[in-house]
Design a protein around this motif. Structure first.
Motif, PDB file in Angstrom:
ATOM      1  N   LEU A  84      45.933  38.533  33.479  1.00 20.57           N
ATOM      2  CA  LEU A  84      46.052  39.451  34.613  1.00 20.57           C
ATOM      3  C   LEU A  84      44.761  39.454  35.428  1.00 20.57           C
ATOM      4  O   LEU A  84      44.788  39.298  36.652  1.00 20.57           O
ATOM      5  CB  LEU A  84      46.356  40.870  34.114  1.00 20.57           C
ATOM      6  N   ALA A  85      43.629  39.565  34.732  1.00 24.92           N
ATOM      7  CA  ALA A  85      42.353  39.669  35.446  1.00 24.92           C
ATOM      8  C   ALA A  85      42.104  38.414  36.279  1.00 24.92           C
ATOM      9  O   ALA A  85      41.791  38.493  37.468  1.00 24.92           O
ATOM     10  CB  ALA A  85      41.218  39.884  34.456  1.00 24.92           C
ATOM     11  N   VAL A  86      42.278  37.256  35.645  1.00 28.68           N
ATOM     12  CA  VAL A  86      42.021  36.010  36.361  1.00 28.68           C
ATOM     13  C   VAL A  86      42.951  35.889  37.562  1.00 28.68           C
ATOM     14  O   VAL A  86      42.520  35.574  38.680  1.00 28.68           O
ATOM     15  CB  VAL A  86      42.181  34.801  35.416  1.00 28.68           C
ATOM     16  N   ALA A  87      44.263  36.164  37.358  1.00 25.42           N
ATOM     17  CA  ALA A  87      45.228  35.984  38.441  1.00 25.42           C
ATOM     18  C   ALA A  87      44.987  36.969  39.580  1.00 25.42           C
ATOM     19  O   ALA A  87      45.050  36.590  40.747  1.00 25.42           O
ATOM     20  CB  ALA A  87      46.658  36.132  37.903  1.00 25.42           C
ATOM     21  N   VAL A  88      44.696  38.222  39.237  1.00 27.22           N
ATOM     22  CA  VAL A  88      44.478  39.232  40.286  1.00 27.22           C
ATOM     23  C   VAL A  88      43.251  38.876  41.115  1.00 27.22           C
ATOM     24  O   VAL A  88      43.291  38.869  42.345  1.00 27.22           O
ATOM     25  CB  VAL A  88      44.300  40.639  39.662  1.00 27.22           C
ATOM     26  N   VAL A  89      42.159  38.565  40.439  1.00 28.74           N
ATOM     27  CA  VAL A  89      40.931  38.277  41.181  1.00 28.74           C
ATOM     28  C   VAL A  89      41.110  37.008  42.012  1.00 28.74           C
ATOM     29  O   VAL A  89      40.684  36.938  43.176  1.00 28.74           O
ATOM     30  CB  VAL A  89      39.727  38.158  40.225  1.00 28.74           C
ATOM     31  N   ALA A  90      41.780  36.001  41.434  1.00 28.80           N
ATOM     32  CA  ALA A  90      41.967  34.757  42.178  1.00 28.80           C
ATOM     33  C   ALA A  90      42.816  34.996  43.425  1.00 28.80           C
ATOM     34  O   ALA A  90      42.503  34.512  44.511  1.00 28.80           O
ATOM     35  CB  ALA A  90      42.621  33.707  41.292  1.00 28.80           C
ATOM     36  N   ALA A  91      43.916  35.766  43.280  1.00 31.71           N
ATOM     37  CA  ALA A  91      44.751  36.080  44.446  1.00 31.71           C
ATOM     38  C   ALA A  91      43.945  36.895  45.454  1.00 31.71           C
ATOM     39  O   ALA A  91      44.051  36.691  46.665  1.00 31.71           O
ATOM     40  CB  ALA A  91      46.009  36.841  44.020  1.00 31.71           C
ATOM     41  N   GLY A  92      43.104  37.812  44.930  1.00 35.66           N
ATOM     42  CA  GLY A  92      42.275  38.638  45.812  1.00 35.66           C
ATOM     43  C   GLY A  92      41.293  37.795  46.610  1.00 35.66           C
ATOM     44  O   GLY A  92      41.118  38.006  47.813  1.00 35.66           O
ATOM     45  N   VAL A  93      40.670  36.811  45.939  1.00 30.38           N
ATOM     46  CA  VAL A  93      39.734  35.919  46.638  1.00 30.38           C
ATOM     47  C   VAL A  93      40.463  35.209  47.781  1.00 30.38           C
ATOM     48  O   VAL A  93      39.989  35.182  48.922  1.00 30.38           O
ATOM     49  CB  VAL A  93      39.137  34.878  45.659  1.00 30.38           C
TER      50      VAL A  93
END
Lengths: 284, 536
Positions: A84-93
């Motif tokens: 979740l953390a990786v996907a959320v931050v990556a989408a946010g970037v």
């Protein structure tokens, strides 16, 4: 006098909302697992129990144990956190960098547009996973570098979606009216363009989110994601590889977790798109 | 026996009853004009004949094509009817054709769907069909794509597709609404000739009574899902009894006689001097320099205080480009625009804001000119951006509501969203937005073209009243000569980027000097003239 009901395409409302609900439920399950793992897991994931290793699923260990005797259910719960953390931050970037770039390209046009979009093409031209592997190989494996590697590939996706949608809005009369009202391109982009492409961006966000989960799993699988002892779905699959013959649950449960979360996010994205745009009738 | 016979057709979607017992007949070789405002049910009636009404609709009544009952026909039967027995031409020639298919293939496809012919034969028939609509293969090869054709030529392709298999009935739904008047006249002539040659019936759907008066043998006037009046064209239009039908006819003529020609020595509000707007052209050869395309080619135009000036011309004549130049939205390649004596747009941003509040605009599309996510209050208040100290909070709200009342809307409209209003109401909101900064000049780009005749008459009345009350001048860009006649003091006629004729409205209409103006005037459908020609 005959009464005829016109044979039109089946009304799509019910089907669309079913997809939306299923997607929302699966995504909710995913997020719930993350939240639960923060306060409670059936067993501590760091606990090794060599005596109880490779146990099949049972009442004590619902999803069985791995070759170090760790509880698979607990590892999946904690692994969800990482995904979740990786996907959320990556989408946010991607969202935070890509959308302004796309809006800028659409508003300025000309050379700016060419520069932005051609550099996007450049990123697109690389096989994404390969470049992510390269980045993590150079910068060293780890969750942070995985986020950067995946996030970089989200930038051109959001930039393209934002630019395409914005370009079609720039020809609208209400944008002309805003220009007659003396507003500049930046203000128009912020006040008129961005709110009107927001639903497209949310949908794209859900899709990039699901691809982020998948990419994180892939990077961890090849050992470039989160490092041991942090549990991660991709590495659990990797470790299960050699044991799949006599401990299939080690591969099945993390595999199912990945499939369900990606499926859920995709359904959610599709459902949201139909919800936002009832005119988009793909059944015709 | 009647070619088409509709008996007590009713159609509802959920609670809404869209058709309330429509009965119609069309004889072979006859043209039926189906007239009404948007939402009156005329298009739905046409779609129901083909059983293409929207999903979820429940239909009752009978539709007989010859002796075939279309309400009882199966889907396979209907496919043979659609495009085979009944051809259709829609309003928008831009979207009716597949942009990726060559025109020959599109026509051949519609032939192959309904006739058992080979590819070569279908292509040959397509060539003949295109020749019949005035697109001979010698000048318009079959491998042209739709984007290589003009709007009128595209509509000809659409007509060729509909007529290629010689349908017994042709339905033309506003076939010329998107076209210029001279093109409209040609397309109407073509339709008339084709159905006469083939002995087919024609249902001509339109909102324009003048077109019907020229084309139709019989007329049916629809309102709110009902036919309020029908009969032979001449008799019916001369002796309309239903109050709605009479109103429709009056509004169509815009009887509110031309405003008094005013010869004013007042100071000019806006002066365009030798304005040139050129676009980079395409190189024809690597050795030759690209010739820029001059959309506006040295145009001078003056609008004085309190004056309404009409700018007429066909699409592509450069009138919209000139308008954008006047609004300061286009960079000029020559000439200048002066607003209240000052050069516009000026170099300094502060000065630009000060001047810009003196000129505002109303655009054509009542649906596209508002951000759908904004409330009416925010929309109308948007030009306040130009003020140094814009009113805030309660003051802003009061200013917006006062302006809304002025244009004939309830003050509580300010809390609603644009989609909650009809087309005419939206144009009123657009007018409120244009007037909120108390401009000297309002530029109107086809501002009433998308409205129904009755609503159009009301909006024109409103504009005339506001001009008197506020002393605001208008520059009215339109292709509709009737509108110009009704409200403009002076007219300028544009063709090919230049103004070819300019004068008082009466002068230009009664004594047109330029050949182009004369052809524009004679191509414009005219109710009185058409009825006189019928001897009615």
């Amino acid at each position: 006098m005959s009464e005829t009901t016109i044979p039109g395409p089946a009304t799509r409302g019910g089907r669309a909302s079913a997809a939306l609900w299923l997607g929302a439920a699966l995504t909710g399950l995913f997020v719930a697992a993350v939240l639960l793992s923060l306060v409670w897991t059936p067993y501590p994931v760091a606990d090794l129990d060599m005596a109880g290793r490779l146990r099949a699923p049972s009442a004590a260990h619902w999803f069985g144990t791995d070759h170090f005797g760790r509880d698979v259910l607990s590892m999946i719960l904690v692994g969800a956190r990482n995904s979740l953390a990786v996907a959320v931050v990556a989408a946010g970037v991607g969202l935070l960098v890509g959308v302004p770039l796309g809006l800028l390209a659409a508003a300025k046009g000309g050379l700016t547009d060419e520069l932005v979009m051609r550099s996007n093409d450049l990123i697109f031209a690389f096989p994404s996973l390969l470049l992510a592997i390269m980045i993590t190989a150079v910068a060293g494996p780890g969750a942070i570098n995985a986020v950067i590697a995946i996030g970089v590939f989200n930038i051109p996706v959001f930039a393209r979606v934002a630019r395409g949608a914005a370009l079609s809005l720039w020809t609208r009369d209400y944008v002309l009216a805003a220009r007659v009202a003396g507003k500049g391109k930046g203000l128009i982009s912020l006040q008129h363009i961005l709110p009107n492409i927001a639903n497209l961006l949310i949908v794209q966000g859900a899709i990039q989110f699901s691809m982020g989960v998948l990419a994180e799993a892939a990077l961890s699988y090849v050992g470039l994601g989160a490092q041991p002892p942090t549990p991660s779905w991709g590495r659990m699959l990797n470790e299960a590889q050699t044991l799949i013959g006599f401990a299939p649950w080690l591969a099945i449960f993390p595999g199912v977790a990945i499939v369900l979360s990606v499926l859920g996010l995709n359904l959610l994205g599709d459902g949201l798109r139909d919800l936002f745009d009832p005119k988009l009738d793909r059944s015709r | 026996m009647a070619l088409l016979r509709i008996e007590d057709l009713r159609l509802r979607i959920g609670e809404a009853e869209l058709l309330k017992g429509v009965s119609l007949e069309v004889e072979p070789g006859e043209t039926l004009g189906l007239v009404g405002e948007s939402g009156s049910g005329k298009s739905i009636t046409a779609l129901s004949i083909l059983r293409l009404s929207p999903p979820g609709a429940t239909m009752s009544g009978r539709i007989l094509l010859g002796d075939q009952d279309l309400t009882a026909a199966g889907e396979a039967e209907m496919r043979a009817v659609r495009g085979g027995q009944v051809g259709v031409v829609f309003q928008e020639p831009m979207t009716a054709l597949n942009p990726l298919m060559r025109i020959g293939d599109q026509v051949a496809e519609s032939i192959a769907l309904h006739r058992r012919v080979g590819r070569a034969e279908a292509t040959a028939q397509a060539a003949r069909a295109l020749e019949r609509v005035g697109l001979p293969a010698s000048r318009f090869p079959l491998d042209r794509y739709p984007h290589e054709l003009s709007g009128g030529q595209r509509q000809r392709v659409a007509i060729a597709m509909a007529m290629a298999v010689k349908p017994r009935l042709l339905i033309a739904d506003e076939p010329t609404t998107a076209l210029d008047v001279t093109t409209q006249a040609q397309i109407l002539d073509l339709l008339r000739d084709l159905v006469r040659e083939d002995g087919a019936g024609l249902i001509l759907i339109t909102h324009d009574l003048a077109v019907v008066a020229e084309m139709a043998d019989r007329v049916a006037i629809m309102r709110q899902g009902e036919i309020v009046e029908q009969g032979p064209t001449g008799v019916l239009l001369r002796g309309l009894t239903h109050p709605y039908a009479r109103k429709l006819a009056e509004d169509a003529v815009l009887a509110s006689a031309a405003p008094p020609a005013r010869v004013s020595d007042d100071a000019p509000v806006m002066e365009a001097r030798g304005v040139v707007r050129a676009y980079p052209g395409r190189r024809t050869s690597p050795w030759r320099r690209a010739q820029p395309f001059r959309a506006v080619d040295g145009v001078s135009l003056t609008v004085r205080v309190g004056e309404t000036v009409g700018l007429v011309g066909e699409s592509g004549s450069g009138k919209s480009t000139l308008l954008r130049a006047v609004l300061g939205l286009e960079a000029l390649q020559g000439g200048e625009v002066r607003l209240d004596g000052a050069s516009f747009p000026p170099a300094s941003p502060a000065e630009a804001r000060r001047l810009r509040r003196k000129i505002q605009a109303v655009f054509q599309d009542p649906f596209g000119s508002f951000d759908p996510r904004w409330r009416v209050e925010d929309l109308v208040a948007e030009p306040f951006h130009l003020l140094e100290r814009p009113p805030m909070g309660a003051a802003r709200r009061a200013a917006v509501q006062a302006m809304l009342e002025r244009v004939g809307l309830p003050p509580d409209a300010s809390d609603r969203y644009p989609h909650q209003f009809s087309g005419g109401q939206r144009q009123r909101i657009a007018i409120a937005r244009a007037l909120i900064t108390e401009p000297r000049l309002v530029v109107l780009d086809e501002a009433v073209s998308a409205l129904d005749v009755t609503v159009r008459a009301q909006v024109l009345e409103l504009l005339a009243r506001l001009s008197q009350e506020l002393g605001v001048s208008y520059l009215f860009v339109t292709h509709d000569l009737g509108v110009v006649r009704a409200i403009c003091h002076r007219v300028a006629v544009m063709q090919g980027g230049r103004i070819v004729e300019e004068g008082t409205t009466d002068d230009v209409f009664l004594r047109p000097r330029h050949a182009y103006t004369q052809s524009l005037l004679s191509a414009t459908p005219n109710l009185e003239r058409a009825l006189a020609a019928r001897g009615a």
